[in-house]
Scaffold this active site. Structure first.
Site, PDB file in Angstrom:
ATOM      1  N   LEU A 121      -7.725 -48.130  72.281  1.00 52.58           N
ATOM      2  CA  LEU A 121      -7.866 -46.720  72.955  1.00 52.58           C
ATOM      3  C   LEU A 121      -7.521 -47.053  74.355  1.00 52.58           C
ATOM      4  O   LEU A 121      -7.834 -48.150  75.061  1.00 52.58           O
ATOM      5  CB  LEU A 121      -9.287 -46.283  73.312  1.00 52.58           C
ATOM      6  CG  LEU A 121      -9.755 -45.411  71.823  1.00 52.58           C
ATOM      7  CD1 LEU A 121     -11.331 -45.164  72.037  1.00 52.58           C
ATOM      8  CD2 LEU A 121      -9.036 -44.209  71.644  1.00 52.58           C
ATOM      9  N   ASP A 122      -6.203 -46.188  74.865  1.00 54.84           N
ATOM     10  CA  ASP A 122      -6.039 -46.400  76.324  1.00 54.84           C
ATOM     11  C   ASP A 122      -7.095 -46.199  77.284  1.00 54.84           C
ATOM     12  O   ASP A 122      -8.373 -45.625  76.926  1.00 54.84           O
ATOM     13  CB  ASP A 122      -5.075 -45.227  76.744  1.00 54.84           C
ATOM     14  CG  ASP A 122      -3.975 -45.295  76.009  1.00 54.84           C
ATOM     15  OD1 ASP A 122      -3.386 -46.569  75.769  1.00 54.84           O
ATOM     16  OD2 ASP A 122      -3.058 -44.466  75.987  1.00 54.84           O
ATOM     17  N   PRO A 123      -7.119 -46.970  78.481  1.00 53.18           N
ATOM     18  CA  PRO A 123      -8.357 -46.587  79.291  1.00 53.18           C
ATOM     19  C   PRO A 123      -8.883 -45.208  79.740  1.00 53.18           C
ATOM     20  O   PRO A 123      -9.859 -45.069  79.856  1.00 53.18           O
ATOM     21  CB  PRO A 123      -7.717 -47.467  80.558  1.00 53.18           C
ATOM     22  CG  PRO A 123      -6.808 -48.295  79.987  1.00 53.18           C
ATOM     23  CD  PRO A 123      -6.146 -47.762  78.977  1.00 53.18           C
ATOM     24  N   ALA A 135      -8.911 -42.762  77.702  1.00 55.17           N
ATOM     25  CA  ALA A 135      -9.363 -42.187  76.540  1.00 55.17           C
ATOM     26  C   ALA A 135     -11.173 -42.605  76.316  1.00 55.17           C
ATOM     27  O   ALA A 135     -11.345 -43.726  76.959  1.00 55.17           O
ATOM     28  CB  ALA A 135      -8.500 -42.459  75.206  1.00 55.17           C
TER      29      ALA A 135
END
Length: 309
Positions: A37-39, A41
């Site tokens: 998960l991207d930061p 998100a």
């Protein structure tokens, strides 16, 4: 500890940040996540712990579901709110009826260009590193599949969305592409992963809740046991003799009556072809192996789990 934990990731943390904290809390080195998960998100970040990390390969094609918010009016270089604007803000006032026709070309099987700020490698170097150095480069499209892309509330320059997709799909790219189709440009403002395979937000714990469980010695109560993982796979129970054979890597033969179907519900895996596999349990209902059919009713173990101490 052997099993799965589902973390509700906070915004700002990387997936690796979460893994490091969980390793300390559960005092187990073998901890791995099932999809970055991207930061920016939040939401569902499933982790496999201990011997359950051997099951990671069977989760690579799991479907993902996301909810979030799009800001129309301008695109950014990262395709999200963390990046620099690529033009003036046109401040559109949009309607759902005006946007929905542009969704048709963004579902199904697609060739998707990843965002320039992504971990995709370009001649051995991550794209985001080249992008930060302002280098010129080209990312090749990759095949992805989007099962649902639906809009919720649309108000002014903002639109809420729901996306269900195969693993490997970049939501930022879908949002960027929608902005290009709709005209004014767009970028991702908020995103929450609400499901990853069988794991949902309802199953998830915050890191603070996990810390409380560790302090109160309740970790076994919040860990999903290995016997409950991969519930969609069929299952069979074997006697001690067949269990020993499996644990030594040997093939086993099963009758049709021994094989029971997996859980039936909403699809949680991709539509891609996969070999017939099943979960094999011993008579104590402990997961022994994941086995694969090599001819009808004859199974070879793909992964063998350690016997309980």
């Amino acid at each position: 500890m052997n099993g799965a934990l589902v973390i509700n990731k906070d915004r700002g943390l990387t997936s690796h940040d979460v893994v490091l904290r969980v390793r300390r809390l559960v005092r187990e080195r073998s901890v791995g996540h099932l999809g970055t998960l991207d930061p920016i998100a939040t939401g569902v970040l499933p982790l496999l712990v201990g011997a359950a990390t051997r099951l990671q390969q069977f989760y690579s094609a799991r479907r993902k579901r996301y909810e979030g918010r799009i800001r129309f009016g301008f695109a950014t270089d990262t395709y999200d709110a963390e990046g620099h604007a690529l033009g003036e803000d046109t401040r559109p006032s949009l309607t759902r009826a005006a946007l929905e026709p542009h969704l048709a070309g963004l579902t199904g099987k697609l060739e998707q260009v990843p965002p320039p700020y992504s971990a995709k490698k370009v001649e051995g170097v991550a794209a985001y590193e080249r992008a930060r150095r302002r280098e010129k480069f080209t990312l090749k499209p990759v095949p992805v599949e989007v099962y649902r892309f639906e809009l919720g509330r649309v108000e002014g320059a903002y639109a809420d969305f729901l996306i269900e997709c195969a693993a490997g799909t970049y939501i930022r790219s879908l949002v960027h592409d929608l902005g290009q189709r709709a005209g004014p440009g767009a970028h991702l403002v908020e995103i929450c992963r609400t499901a990853s395979g069988e794991f949902t937000l309802e199953d998830a714990l915050t890191l603070e809740q996990l810390e409380s469980a560790a302090r109160e010695e309740r970790l076994p109560q919040v860990l999903i046991p290995m016997a409950e993982l991969l519930p969609d796979l069929p299952q069979a129970e074997v006697n001690p003799g067949l269990e020993r054979r499996l644990r030594h890597g040997g093939k086993i033969e099963l009758t049709e009556s021994q094989i029971r179907p997996g859980a039936i519900g909403a699809p949680i895996d991709s539509d891609a072809w996969k070999p017939f596999r099943l979960r094999v349990f011993n008579q104590q209902r402990q997961l022994v192996a994941i086995a694969q059919a090599i001819v009808p009713r004859v199974f070879q173990p793909v992964v063998v789990l350690p016997a309980p101490a």
